[in-house]
Design a protein around this motif. Structure first.
Motif, PDB file in Angstrom:
ATOM      1  N   ALA A 182       0.844  -1.187   0.000  1.00 27.51           N
ATOM      2  CA  ALA A 182       0.000   0.000   0.000  1.00 27.51           C
ATOM      3  C   ALA A 182       0.883   1.241   0.000  1.00 27.51           C
ATOM      4  CB  ALA A 182      -0.935  -0.003   1.200  1.00 27.51           C
ATOM      5  N   CYS A 183       2.065   1.106  -0.584  1.00 25.45           N
ATOM      6  CA  CYS A 183       2.963   2.227  -0.841  1.00 25.45           C
ATOM      7  C   CYS A 183       3.183   2.285  -2.357  1.00 25.45           C
ATOM      8  CB  CYS A 183       4.276   2.070  -0.088  1.00 25.45           C
ATOM      9  SG  CYS A 183       5.036   0.431  -0.182  1.00 25.45           S
ATOM     10  N   LYS A 184       3.632   3.435  -2.839  1.00 24.23           N
ATOM     11  CA  LYS A 184       3.655   3.659  -4.278  1.00 24.23           C
ATOM     12  C   LYS A 184       4.997   4.227  -4.710  1.00 24.23           C
ATOM     13  CE  LYS A 184      -1.265   4.661  -3.899  1.00 24.23           C
ATOM     14  NZ  LYS A 184      -2.304   5.718  -3.857  1.00 24.23           N
ATOM     15  N   GLY A 185       5.515   3.731  -5.843  1.00 24.27           N
ATOM     16  CA  GLY A 185       6.738   4.306  -6.345  1.00 24.27           C
ATOM     17  C   GLY A 185       7.530   3.363  -7.224  1.00 24.27           C
ATOM     18  N   VAL A 186       8.697   3.838  -7.628  1.00 24.92           N
ATOM     19  CA  VAL A 186       9.683   3.083  -8.395  1.00 24.92           C
ATOM     20  C   VAL A 186      10.991   3.194  -7.636  1.00 24.92           C
ATOM     21  CG1 VAL A 186      10.976   2.971 -10.566  1.00 24.92           C
ATOM     22  CG2 VAL A 186       8.534   3.538 -10.594  1.00 24.92           C
ATOM     23  N   GLU A 187      11.689   2.073  -7.459  1.00 27.88           N
ATOM     24  CA  GLU A 187      12.918   2.121  -6.678  1.00 27.88           C
ATOM     25  C   GLU A 187      14.012   2.864  -7.437  1.00 27.88           C
ATOM     26  OE1 GLU A 187      15.299  -0.875  -3.793  1.00 27.88           O
ATOM     27  OE2 GLU A 187      15.242  -1.508  -5.893  1.00 27.88           O
ATOM     28  N   ARG A 188      14.642   3.772  -6.730  1.00 26.52           N
ATOM     29  CA  ARG A 188      15.722   4.556  -7.330  1.00 26.52           C
ATOM     30  C   ARG A 188      16.942   3.672  -7.557  1.00 26.52           C
ATOM     31  NH1 ARG A 188      17.380  10.647  -5.348  1.00 26.52           N
ATOM     32  NH2 ARG A 188      18.894  11.106  -6.984  1.00 26.52           N
TER      33      ARG A 188
END
Length: 358
Positions: A101-107
């Motif tokens: 339930a977290c959002k993003g793309v790993e750096r």
């Protein structure tokens, strides 16, 4: 069930599950926060004034949180997800479904968050819960809809009611919370990651004094950027028009309740980044993910001009007014991609009016 992350959204999801009769372990990084939640029945630090339902036990002990669970929700910041996975490795029985339930793309890696989990915690079905959901409204049982996405294995298609997606949707369904089920995890994750960056763009232009026409244009063209990235990664364009894409983007771009919209608004008003949020160290996912989304898009040759503009202003010192003028004076394109047209802007000398000249 266990919810890892006792911030506003993690606590809201724990509330939804508990109201639907699930026993919920809510893990907090700080022992004092867990103790306060158990003592008062509230999370005053993140959801002030909201009574939590019975059935939630807060703890700062990971072993205790994970003991005997049937499913796990991870609601930590995207930048700390890999660290969180490593912390629970070996503590989670094999086969337990994990929903993000977290959002993003790993750096650095360019991985979607589900790929991070699958790499660090193999042997678990991995999915996501995503949609237009402000935490306080969800905790107060305002009518709310979201998407629960897991890949559907062969056995899941034979017996969908035993699939992780359907089982989690049933656990979340009740009161004001209405989940929908998807098998397009990539499309759902892309929508969740990109919408935060677009929301910062909307905030920047709102803060600079522009209004509804501008916001509608950024939302619509932002959805197109989502579609192109999702499709390039194997997702479906249709998913991006749903709750986890267009729905979440519309909400996040509509209110400064969103940290992303709020950050953009403050920057558009000329407030230096260090002084935003009254100089408090507030984590803004779109700021973190502007870099990783653009890195990923460049690697696979997907044009994302709005996200590029936000990244330039946030991370390369680009001037906000100049950057958005450059965005608006790009060559004119056809809206249906099949038409495949691009031609020079007819009035390249004209520019948007910012600040005192507006």
């Amino acid at each position: 069930m266990a919810v890892l992350g006792a911030g506003s959204w993690g606590t809201a999801l724990a509330s939804v599950l508990a109201r639907n009769g699930r026993e919920v372990s809510l893990w907090a990084r700080r022992a004092e926060l867990a103790e306060a939640i158990n003592a008062t029945g509230r999370n005053e630090a993140y959801l002030p004034g909201i009574d939590l339902p019975t059935g939630i036990t807060a703890t700062a002990d990971l072993d205790a949180a994970l003991d005997g669970i049937d499913a796990l929700l991870i609601v930590t910041p995207s930048s700390s997800l890999r660290q969180m996975c490593r912390a629970i490795a070996g503590k989670l029985p094999e086969g337990i479904p994990i929903a993000l339930a977290c959002k993003g793309v790993e750096r650095g890696t360019g991985y979607l968050l589900s790929e991070v989990v699958s790499e660090e915690l193999p042997g678990h079905p991995v999915g996501a819960v995503s949609g237009p959901t402000f935490a306080a409204e969800t905790a107060l049982e305002h009518p709310t809809a979201a998407t629960v996405a897991f890949p559907f294995a062969y056995q899941d298609r034979l017996d969908p009611y035993q699939s992780p997606a359907v089982r989690l949707a049933v656990s979340l369904s009740g009161g004001g919370f209405r989940p929908y089920v998807s098998d397009d995890l990539v499309g759902v994750e892309v929508g969740g990651a990109v919408k935060n960056v677009i929301a910062i763009a909307c905030g920047m232009m709102s803060g600079a004094g522009f209004a509804e026409n501008t916001r509608a244009a950024l939302i619509t063209r932002g959805i197109d950027e989502m579609k192109q990235l999702a499709e390039a990664l194997g997702g479906r364009r249709e998913t991006v028009t749903g709750l986890s894409g267009a729905g979440d983007l519309t909400l996040t771009c509509s209110s400064t309740t969103s940290r992303n919209m709020s950050l953009g608004t403050q920057l558009g008003q000329g407030i230096p980044r260090a002084m935003c949020f009254d100089a408090q160290p507030v984590v803004v996912e779109g700021e973190v993910n502007a870099v990783s989304v653009i890195d990923l898009a460049r690697r696979i040759n997907v044009p994302m001009p709005i996200c590029e503009t936000v990244n330039a202003v946030l991370h390369t010192g680009a001037d906000l007014a100049g950057s958005f003028n450059a965005l608006w004076s790009r060559p004119i394109e056809a809206e249906p991609r099949a038409l495949d047209l691009s031609f020079s802007h007819p009035a390249p000398g004209l520019s948007l009016q910012f600040g005192d000249s507006k």
